[in-house]
Write an enzyme that holds these catalytic residues in place. Structure first.
Site, PDB file in Angstrom:
ATOM      1  N   ARG A 204       0.873  -1.176   0.000  1.00 32.55           N
ATOM      2  CA  ARG A 204       0.000   0.000   0.000  1.00 32.55           C
ATOM      3  C   ARG A 204       0.903   1.217   0.000  1.00 32.55           C
ATOM      4  NH1 ARG A 204      -2.819   4.082   0.526  1.00 32.55           N
ATOM      5  NH2 ARG A 204      -4.950   4.168   1.270  1.00 32.55           N
TER       6      ARG A 204
ATOM      7  N   GLU B  81     -11.288   5.055  -5.301  1.00 30.61           N
ATOM      8  CA  GLU B  81     -11.745   3.667  -5.344  1.00 30.61           C
ATOM      9  C   GLU B  81     -12.130   3.307  -6.777  1.00 30.61           C
ATOM     10  OE1 GLU B  81     -11.859   1.448  -2.719  1.00 30.61           O
ATOM     11  OE2 GLU B  81     -10.832   2.993  -1.577  1.00 30.61           O
TER      12      GLU B  81
ATOM     13  N   ARG C  13      -0.898  -5.636   4.524  1.00 35.23           N
ATOM     14  CA  ARG C  13      -0.117  -5.074   3.427  1.00 35.23           C
ATOM     15  C   ARG C  13       1.069  -4.304   3.986  1.00 35.23           C
ATOM     16  NH1 ARG C  13      -5.035  -1.829   0.718  1.00 35.23           N
ATOM     17  NH2 ARG C  13      -4.947  -1.046   2.852  1.00 35.23           N
TER      18      ARG C  13
END
Length: 136
Positions: free
Chosen positions: A22, A30, A64
């Site tokens: 990330r 999004e 992540r």
């Protein structure tokens, strides 16, 4: 770099194993938001097929790695903001240079800043969550 999930998440190969990363300090639209697909394509253009260097040390709640990612000699986190493909994520930003880069992108109306009222992804997610819990 072996894959891009969206405008702020990619997968790299490290010691033969895939690692989901990330991008630190930023938040990209999004997939279902305006510029979601373009932001993903932008990150892919910056990083796909290039060696990636990660400046990290943290993991998020989804497992992540959170990192500043350099693809070749390009800081992908900064590039996404400069191109208007991501917001600075105020709650998690640790890069003092990013707000000015975002302001310049806004003033130039590049990328998502060409939209009339772009909605921050963290607010989009909050609204979507509220709507789904209301319906259930």
């Amino acid at each position: 770099m072996i894959g891009v999930s969206d405008g702020d998440t990619l997968t790299v190969l490290s010691k033969g194993h895939p690692v989901k990363v990330r991008l630190a300090n930023i938040d990209a639209p999004e997939k279902k938001q305006p510029f979601g697909a373009r932001s993903k394509q932008s990150l892919s253009d910056l990083c796909f097929g290039r060696d990636a260097t990660l400046d990290s040390g943290k993991q998020d709640r989804y497992g992540r790695t959170v990192a500043v990612v350099h693809c070749g000699d390009v800081n992908a986190n900064v590039a996404q903001v400069r191109k208007g493909m991501a917001w600075v994520y105020p709650q998690y930003n640790h890069d003092p240079s990013l707000p000015a880069i975002e302001a310049a992108a806004r003033n130039s109306r590049v990328g998502l800043w060409s939209e009339r009222d772009p909605l921050e992804p963290w607010l989009f997610r909050k609204e979507r969550k509220a709507r789904s819990s209301y319906l259930n």
